[in-house]
Write a protein that holds these residues in place. Structure first.
Motif, PDB file in Angstrom:
ATOM      1  N   LYS A  67       3.918   7.791   3.914  1.00 42.86           N
ATOM      2  CA  LYS A  67       4.288   9.148   4.290  1.00 42.86           C
ATOM      3  C   LYS A  67       3.584   9.604   5.560  1.00 42.86           C
ATOM      4  CE  LYS A  67       6.892  10.907   2.764  1.00 42.86           C
ATOM      5  NZ  LYS A  67       8.332  10.680   3.085  1.00 42.86           N
ATOM      6  N   LEU A  68       2.355   9.159   5.793  1.00 40.69           N
ATOM      7  CA  LEU A  68       1.670   9.496   7.031  1.00 40.69           C
ATOM      8  C   LEU A  68       2.353   8.864   8.241  1.00 40.69           C
ATOM      9  CD1 LEU A  68      -2.100   9.293   6.044  1.00 40.69           C
ATOM     10  CD2 LEU A  68      -0.694  11.326   6.370  1.00 40.69           C
ATOM     11  N   ALA A  69       3.088   7.789   7.988  1.00 45.84           N
ATOM     12  CA  ALA A  69       3.858   7.141   9.051  1.00 45.84           C
ATOM     13  C   ALA A  69       5.194   7.838   9.285  1.00 45.84           C
ATOM     14  CB  ALA A  69       4.080   5.666   8.719  1.00 45.84           C
ATOM     15  N   LYS A  70       5.385   8.996   8.638  1.00 44.23           N
ATOM     16  CA  LYS A  70       6.580   9.827   8.813  1.00 44.23           C
ATOM     17  C   LYS A  70       7.860   9.157   8.310  1.00 44.23           C
ATOM     18  CE  LYS A  70       4.024  12.852  10.952  1.00 44.23           C
ATOM     19  NZ  LYS A  70       3.637  14.124  10.297  1.00 44.23           N
ATOM     20  N   LYS A  71       7.753   8.337   7.288  1.00 39.76           N
ATOM     21  CA  LYS A  71       8.931   7.697   6.711  1.00 39.76           C
ATOM     22  C   LYS A  71       9.485   8.575   5.598  1.00 39.76           C
ATOM     23  CE  LYS A  71       7.392   3.062   7.930  1.00 39.76           C
ATOM     24  NZ  LYS A  71       7.065   1.690   7.455  1.00 39.76           N
ATOM     25  N   ALA A  72      10.810   8.641   5.529  1.00 43.72           N
ATOM     26  CA  ALA A  72      11.461   9.627   4.662  1.00 43.72           C
ATOM     27  C   ALA A  72      11.461   9.224   3.190  1.00 43.72           C
ATOM     28  CB  ALA A  72      12.894   9.865   5.135  1.00 43.72           C
ATOM     29  N   ASP A  73      11.574   7.946   2.899  1.00 40.78           N
ATOM     30  CA  ASP A  73      11.696   7.517   1.510  1.00 40.78           C
ATOM     31  C   ASP A  73      10.347   7.068   0.970  1.00 40.78           C
ATOM     32  OD1 ASP A  73      11.436   5.378   3.159  1.00 40.78           O
ATOM     33  OD2 ASP A  73      12.985   4.148   2.205  1.00 40.78           O
ATOM     34  N   LEU A  74      10.355   6.568  -0.255  1.00 43.07           N
ATOM     35  CA  LEU A  74       9.156   6.007  -0.840  1.00 43.07           C
ATOM     36  C   LEU A  74       9.073   4.524  -0.497  1.00 43.07           C
ATOM     37  CD1 LEU A  74       9.268   7.624  -4.407  1.00 43.07           C
ATOM     38  CD2 LEU A  74       7.853   8.318  -2.473  1.00 43.07           C
ATOM     39  N   PRO A  75       7.871   3.961  -0.427  1.00 44.71           N
ATOM     40  CA  PRO A  75       7.748   2.532  -0.083  1.00 44.71           C
ATOM     41  C   PRO A  75       8.251   1.641  -1.211  1.00 44.71           C
ATOM     42  CG  PRO A  75       5.624   3.429  -0.720  1.00 44.71           C
ATOM     43  CD  PRO A  75       6.567   4.598  -0.644  1.00 44.71           C
ATOM     44  N   ASP A  76       8.604   0.423  -0.868  1.00 39.33           N
ATOM     45  CA  ASP A  76       9.013  -0.554  -1.874  1.00 39.33           C
ATOM     46  C   ASP A  76       7.806  -0.986  -2.703  1.00 39.33           C
ATOM     47  OD1 ASP A  76      11.639  -0.521  -0.976  1.00 39.33           O
ATOM     48  OD2 ASP A  76      11.263  -2.088   0.516  1.00 39.33           O
ATOM     49  N   TYR A  77       8.064  -1.309  -3.952  1.00 43.55           N
ATOM     50  CA  TYR A  77       6.990  -1.771  -4.835  1.00 43.55           C
ATOM     51  C   TYR A  77       6.885  -3.290  -4.675  1.00 43.55           C
ATOM     52  CZ  TYR A  77       3.748  -0.865  -8.651  1.00 43.55           C
ATOM     53  OH  TYR A  77       2.618  -0.702  -9.392  1.00 43.55           O
ATOM     54  N   ASP A  78       6.210  -3.712  -3.621  1.00 43.99           N
ATOM     55  CA  ASP A  78       6.028  -5.140  -3.356  1.00 43.99           C
ATOM     56  C   ASP A  78       4.636  -5.361  -2.782  1.00 43.99           C
ATOM     57  OD1 ASP A  78       6.260  -4.044  -0.854  1.00 43.99           O
ATOM     58  OD2 ASP A  78       8.166  -5.000  -0.373  1.00 43.99           O
TER      59      ASP A  78
END
Length: 239
Positions: A67-78
């Motif tokens: 989120k600090l990288a300004k990405k709109a979605d949630l990260p992948d669980y990997d």
């Protein structure tokens, strides 16, 4: 504080608008459930339980950076190895703060005993005993408050820096005390509701590992929303 827009609804929208939120909840819930179940078999499985919980904590830390990288979605669980290592690192820092809380609480109790604060025959027993318990409870709330927010600072480097984190926390609390207190209250309420509400029904008990995971992710999104000014500053320092 005037430049900080805080809307708790954003955290819920962000989580449930993610197209893979059910898959991620399933993974996180299974990990929580497995950790809880094997813990009942034997204390021998405590290291495995810790590692499993560390995976979900690592994902929460990943959400912070995402989120600090300004990405709109949630990260992948990997990237389970990275999640495990970062989660264990955070748990080590959490444990150091816990030891500090236990030390201070022990000093309070020792002082109270030396002053006969728990002498039931004393007419001041109610006051002194209540005051001692209140101080310990206050220390516990303070410990929980600190842990809730320094995770943002920690997630940027994955390196324990308690003094720097506490300084940043005090600075941001001075700037935005009301919003941070509201966030802390919401986090506490959401987490306990995630356990209590499913526990009211027989079949709902099996959903507790998943609701705990959902509450953890939503809580970190709430913290980021309220702590955004601090997070940006940390991001700039780390770059």
């Amino acid at each position: 504080m005037n430049n900080l827009k805080f809307n708790p609804n954003n955290a819920f929208k962000l989580f449930f608008q993610d197209k893979n939120w059910t898959l991620k909840t399933g993974i996180g819930g299974i990990i929580n459930a497995t950790a809880i179940i094997i813990l009942f078999f034997s204390p021998v499985f405590i290291p495995i339980t810790v590692c499993l919980f560390a995976l979900n904590i690592g994902y929460i830390l990943k959400c912070v950076n995402h989120k600090l990288a300004k990405k709109a979605d949630l990260p992948d669980y990997d990237g389970f190895v990275d999640l495990l290592l970062s989660g264990l690192n955070w748990m080590a820092l959490w444990f150091s703060y816990l030891l500090m809380f236990l030390f201070l609480s022990g000093m309070v109790l020792f002082t109270a005993i030396c002053l006969n604060a728990f002498d039931i025959e004393s007419r001041y027993f109610t006051f002194t005993a209540s005051l001692t318990m209140f101080i310990i409870f206050f220390l516990w709330i303070k410990f929980q408050f600190i842990i809730n927010f320094i995770i943002v600072d920690f997630a940027k480097t994955y390196k324990p820096s308690p003094i720097k984190s506490l300084k940043q926390l005090i600075l941001n609390f001075w700037r935005n005390p009301l919003i941070m207190l509201i966030t802390f209250g919401l986090n506490t309420g959401i987490f306990y509701l995630a356990i209590l509400i499913p526990g009211l029904t027989v079949f709902g008990i099996f959903l507790i590992p998943s609701t705990m995971y959902i509450a953890s992710v939503i809580n970190i999104l709430l913290i980021l929303d309220s702590y955004q000014g601090c997070a940006v500053e940390i991001l700039q320092e780390g770059s």
